[in-house]
Write a protein that holds these residues in place. Structure first.
Motif, short mmCIF file in Angstrom:
data_model
loop_
_atom_site.label_atom_id
_atom_site.label_comp_id
_atom_site.label_asym_id
_atom_site.label_seq_id
_atom_site.Cartn_x
_atom_site.Cartn_y
_atom_site.Cartn_z
N LYS A 129 0.95 -1.17 -0.02
CA LYS A 129 0.02 0.01 0.06
C LYS A 129 0.83 1.28 0.02
O LYS A 129 1.91 1.32 0.85
N SER A 130 0.51 2.25 -0.83
CA SER A 130 1.08 3.50 -0.75
C SER A 130 2.66 3.45 -1.47
O SER A 130 3.33 4.35 -1.65
N GLN A 131 3.24 2.31 -1.98
CA GLN A 131 4.31 1.99 -2.67
C GLN A 131 4.27 2.74 -4.27
O GLN A 131 3.18 2.45 -4.76
N LYS A 132 5.10 3.38 -4.57
CA LYS A 132 5.15 4.03 -5.77
C LYS A 132 5.73 2.97 -6.78
O LYS A 132 6.57 2.35 -6.47
N ILE A 133 5.19 3.08 -8.03
CA ILE A 133 5.86 2.04 -9.08
C ILE A 133 5.98 2.94 -10.44
O ILE A 133 5.17 3.86 -10.57
N ILE A 134 6.87 2.50 -11.26
CA ILE A 134 6.89 3.06 -12.49
C ILE A 134 6.62 2.15 -13.52
O ILE A 134 7.37 1.12 -13.48
N ILE A 135 5.83 2.25 -14.71
CA ILE A 135 5.62 1.52 -15.42
C ILE A 135 6.25 1.90 -16.84
O ILE A 135 6.36 2.77 -17.34
N ASP A 165 -3.78 -4.27 -21.58
CA ASP A 165 -2.82 -3.13 -20.92
C ASP A 165 -1.39 -2.93 -21.26
O ASP A 165 -0.58 -2.52 -20.73
N ILE A 166 -1.09 -3.62 -22.62
CA ILE A 166 0.14 -3.19 -23.31
C ILE A 166 0.21 -1.83 -23.90
O ILE A 166 1.13 -1.23 -23.65
N HIS A 167 -0.85 -1.14 -24.76
CA HIS A 167 -0.61 -0.11 -25.22
C HIS A 167 -1.16 1.06 -24.07
O HIS A 167 -2.42 1.24 -24.14
N LEU A 168 -0.35 1.68 -23.46
CA LEU A 168 -0.79 2.68 -22.40
C LEU A 168 -0.52 4.34 -22.78
O LEU A 168 0.01 5.00 -22.00
N THR A 169 -0.80 4.63 -23.76
CA THR A 169 -0.62 6.18 -24.24
C THR A 169 -1.19 6.99 -23.24
O THR A 169 -0.60 7.86 -23.03
N PHE A 170 -2.39 6.86 -22.73
CA PHE A 170 -2.97 7.43 -21.71
C PHE A 170 -3.27 7.17 -20.20
O PHE A 170 -4.34 7.30 -19.50
N SER A 171 -2.57 5.79 -20.09
CA SER A 171 -2.74 5.00 -18.77
C SER A 171 -3.70 4.26 -19.09
O SER A 171 -4.45 3.90 -19.99
N ASP A 172 -4.29 3.56 -17.70
CA ASP A 172 -5.13 2.55 -17.83
C ASP A 172 -6.17 2.52 -16.68
O ASP A 172 -5.56 2.89 -15.50
#
Length: 117
Positions: free
Chosen positions: A4-10, A44-51
């Motif tokens: 919880k509240s861990q930041k991630i970068i995709i 969830d592969i094409h993430l131009t505008f997030s998901d």
């Protein structure tokens, strides 16, 4: 496990250029964006505008607007590379988002006018 509240970068760039999902990922293949081809990929592969529930609320508007801009340009001009056009395009490593390292130089020729803009 993501805490919880861990930041991630995709790594969106890595996903978009992954040969596991796209054959010849560095080549522009317009057919790749057809409904049939998109249906073959995980959603969830094409993430131009997030998901997901927090995706960009302006996604559909931005997609429609860019299509209209391209139609407007391409119906009035022919687009060509020029002497300054960098092929292949080099990307900056100084910013987090995908951005060209230098300016993008192209030449426009008016469809109804013989002069070059």
């Amino acid at each position: 496990m993501i805490e919880k509240s861990q930041k991630i970068i995709i790594p969106i760039y890595a996903l978009h250029y992954d040969s596991k999902y796209y054959t010849d990922p560095k080549k522009f293949i317009p057919k790749r964006f057809s409904a049939e081809e998109k249906a073959k990929l995980p959603s969830d592969i094409h993430l131009t505008f997030s998901d997901g529930p927090r995706m960009c609320i302006g996604k559909r508007f931005a997609e429609m607007e860019i299509k209209l801009v391209f139609v407007e340009i391409l119906t009035k001009f022919e687009v060509f590379p020029c002497d300054k056009t960098e092929i292949p395009l080099k990307y900056s490593n100084k910013v987090f988002t995908l951005m060209p390292k230098h300016l993008i130089w192209i030449r426009f020729k008016g469809m109804n006018r013989p002069n070059v803009i």
